[in-house]
Write a protein that holds these residues in place. Structure first.
Motif, PDB file in Angstrom:
ATOM      1  N   TRP A 193     -11.718  -3.904   7.010  1.00  0.00           N
ATOM      2  CA  TRP A 193     -10.333  -3.434   7.072  1.00  0.00           C
ATOM      3  C   TRP A 193      -9.777  -3.157   5.679  1.00  0.00           C
ATOM      4  CZ3 TRP A 193      -9.294  -1.286  11.309  1.00  0.00           C
ATOM      5  CH2 TRP A 193      -9.771  -1.781  12.515  1.00  0.00           C
ATOM      6  N   GLY A 194     -10.187  -3.971   4.701  1.00  0.00           N
ATOM      7  CA  GLY A 194      -9.767  -3.713   3.323  1.00  0.00           C
ATOM      8  C   GLY A 194     -10.272  -2.370   2.825  1.00  0.00           C
ATOM      9  N   ALA A 195     -11.508  -2.028   3.177  1.00  0.00           N
ATOM     10  CA  ALA A 195     -12.062  -0.729   2.798  1.00  0.00           C
ATOM     11  C   ALA A 195     -11.288   0.406   3.457  1.00  0.00           C
ATOM     12  CB  ALA A 195     -13.540  -0.665   3.166  1.00  0.00           C
ATOM     13  N   GLU A 196     -10.816   0.178   4.688  1.00  0.00           N
ATOM     14  CA  GLU A 196      -9.994   1.182   5.364  1.00  0.00           C
ATOM     15  C   GLU A 196      -8.673   1.403   4.620  1.00  0.00           C
ATOM     16  OE1 GLU A 196     -10.449   3.184   8.211  1.00  0.00           O
ATOM     17  OE2 GLU A 196     -12.534   2.596   7.893  1.00  0.00           O
ATOM     18  N   ILE A 197      -8.084   0.325   4.146  1.00  0.00           N
ATOM     19  CA  ILE A 197      -6.844   0.461   3.377  1.00  0.00           C
ATOM     20  C   ILE A 197      -7.097   1.315   2.139  1.00  0.00           C
ATOM     21  CG2 ILE A 197      -5.195  -0.786   1.910  1.00  0.00           C
ATOM     22  CD1 ILE A 197      -5.238  -3.031   3.999  1.00  0.00           C
ATOM     23  N   VAL A 198      -8.124   0.977   1.390  1.00  0.00           N
ATOM     24  CA  VAL A 198      -8.437   1.729   0.162  1.00  0.00           C
ATOM     25  C   VAL A 198      -8.739   3.190   0.489  1.00  0.00           C
ATOM     26  CG1 VAL A 198     -10.039   1.919  -1.779  1.00  0.00           C
ATOM     27  CG2 VAL A 198      -9.184  -0.331  -1.096  1.00  0.00           C
ATOM     28  N   ALA A 199      -9.492   3.429   1.559  1.00  0.00           N
ATOM     29  CA  ALA A 199      -9.852   4.802   1.928  1.00  0.00           C
ATOM     30  C   ALA A 199      -8.633   5.641   2.301  1.00  0.00           C
ATOM     31  CB  ALA A 199     -10.842   4.777   3.096  1.00  0.00           C
ATOM     32  N   ALA A 235      -5.435   4.937   1.167  1.00  0.00           N
ATOM     33  CA  ALA A 235      -4.375   4.810   0.166  1.00  0.00           C
ATOM     34  C   ALA A 235      -4.380   6.013  -0.775  1.00  0.00           C
ATOM     35  CB  ALA A 235      -4.561   3.526  -0.642  1.00  0.00           C
ATOM     36  N   GLU A 236      -3.213   6.365  -1.222  1.00  0.00           N
ATOM     37  CA  GLU A 236      -3.075   7.441  -2.196  1.00  0.00           C
ATOM     38  C   GLU A 236      -3.753   7.018  -3.498  1.00  0.00           C
ATOM     39  OE1 GLU A 236       0.693   9.295  -4.441  1.00  0.00           O
ATOM     40  OE2 GLU A 236       0.833   9.313  -2.244  1.00  0.00           O
ATOM     41  N   GLY A 237      -4.779   7.764  -3.899  1.00  0.00           N
ATOM     42  CA  GLY A 237      -5.500   7.418  -5.127  1.00  0.00           C
ATOM     43  C   GLY A 237      -6.502   6.286  -4.949  1.00  0.00           C
ATOM     44  N   GLY A 238      -6.835   5.949  -3.704  1.00  0.00           N
ATOM     45  CA  GLY A 238      -7.783   4.853  -3.469  1.00  0.00           C
ATOM     46  C   GLY A 238      -7.187   3.529  -3.906  1.00  0.00           C
ATOM     47  N   LEU A 239      -7.947   2.774  -4.649  1.00  0.00           N
ATOM     48  CA  LEU A 239      -7.492   1.450  -5.081  1.00  0.00           C
ATOM     49  C   LEU A 239      -6.212   1.511  -5.920  1.00  0.00           C
ATOM     50  CD1 LEU A 239      -8.239  -1.506  -4.793  1.00  0.00           C
ATOM     51  CD2 LEU A 239      -9.664  -1.295  -6.825  1.00  0.00           C
ATOM     52  N   ASP A 240      -5.965   2.645  -6.578  1.00  0.00           N
ATOM     53  CA  ASP A 240      -4.732   2.787  -7.357  1.00  0.00           C
ATOM     54  C   ASP A 240      -3.483   2.756  -6.484  1.00  0.00           C
ATOM     55  OD1 ASP A 240      -6.048   2.908  -9.782  1.00  0.00           O
ATOM     56  OD2 ASP A 240      -6.067   5.099  -9.850  1.00  0.00           O
ATOM     57  N   GLY A 241      -3.643   2.963  -5.175  1.00  0.00           N
ATOM     58  CA  GLY A 241      -2.510   2.927  -4.256  1.00  0.00           C
ATOM     59  C   GLY A 241      -2.319   1.594  -3.566  1.00  0.00           C
ATOM     60  N   THR A 246       0.834  -1.202   0.000  1.00  0.00           N
ATOM     61  CA  THR A 246       0.000   0.000   0.000  1.00  0.00           C
ATOM     62  C   THR A 246       0.867   1.250   0.000  1.00  0.00           C
ATOM     63  OG1 THR A 246      -1.674  -1.183   1.266  1.00  0.00           O
ATOM     64  CG2 THR A 246      -1.895   1.200   1.151  1.00  0.00           C
ATOM     65  N   ARG A 247       0.435   2.195  -0.807  1.00  0.00           N
ATOM     66  CA  ARG A 247       1.018   3.535  -0.834  1.00  0.00           C
ATOM     67  C   ARG A 247       0.020   4.423  -0.072  1.00  0.00           C
ATOM     68  NH1 ARG A 247       1.866   4.348  -6.478  1.00  0.00           N
ATOM     69  NH2 ARG A 247      -0.246   5.135  -6.531  1.00  0.00           N
ATOM     70  N   PHE A 248       0.188   4.507   1.257  1.00  0.00           N
ATOM     71  CA  PHE A 248      -0.714   5.308   2.076  1.00  0.00           C
ATOM     72  C   PHE A 248      -0.478   6.795   1.831  1.00  0.00           C
ATOM     73  CE2 PHE A 248      -0.886   1.376   4.626  1.00  0.00           C
ATOM     74  CZ  PHE A 248      -2.258   1.259   4.776  1.00  0.00           C
ATOM     75  N   ARG A 249      -1.554   7.586   1.962  1.00  0.00           N
ATOM     76  CA  ARG A 249      -1.436   9.033   1.844  1.00  0.00           C
ATOM     77  C   ARG A 249      -0.505   9.552   2.937  1.00  0.00           C
ATOM     78  NH1 ARG A 249      -6.932   8.778   2.482  1.00  0.00           N
ATOM     79  NH2 ARG A 249      -6.645  10.184   4.264  1.00  0.00           N
ATOM     80  N   ALA A 250       0.144  10.680   2.690  1.00  0.00           N
ATOM     81  CA  ALA A 250       1.100  11.255   3.635  1.00  0.00           C
ATOM     82  C   ALA A 250       0.449  11.657   4.952  1.00  0.00           C
ATOM     83  CB  ALA A 250       1.797  12.457   3.008  1.00  0.00           C
TER      84      ALA A 250
END
Length: 102
Positions: free
Chosen positions: A80-86, A88-94, A8-12
């Motif tokens: 928890w998967g939805a939390e990751i997407v929420a 992540a930078e760019g949503g599912l793209d991250g 995952t590329r989490f938002r800053a």
């Protein structure tokens, strides 16, 4: 065995505490499902420094693709998967997911 790997590329603006909470939730899912073992996750400490923004990841071992399907369909996993997407930078793209058969 199936090695399930999620990068995952989490938002800053997402704190390490939030990421730890998400991973702890996924570890609990892993602990209660048959055929799922070995949750390992965290922030990369690679000396190679080629993460390309994917600084966090986790892996889970599954006995079979049926066990992976059970995990994927689990309501707590979906939460928890939805939390990751929420987060992540760019949503599912991250998010990157690999399932490697060993």
């Amino acid at each position: 065995m199936i090695k399930h790997i999620v990068l995952t590329r989490f938002r800053a603006d997402v704190s390490e505490a939030t990421i730890t909470e998400i991973y702890a939730g996924l570890a609990r899912v892993t602990e209660r499902l048959e055929g799922a073992t070995g949750f390992h996750g965290g922030r990369s400490t690679s000396p190679e420094k080629i993460e390309r923004g994917y600084m966090h990841g986790f892996s889970i071992d599954f006995d079979s693709f049926d066990d992976l399907a059970t995990y994927s369909a689990d309501a707590e996993h979906k939460r928890w998967g939805a939390e990751i997407v929420a987060h992540a930078e760019g949503g599912l793209d991250g998010v990157l997911v690999l399932d490697i058969e060993a």
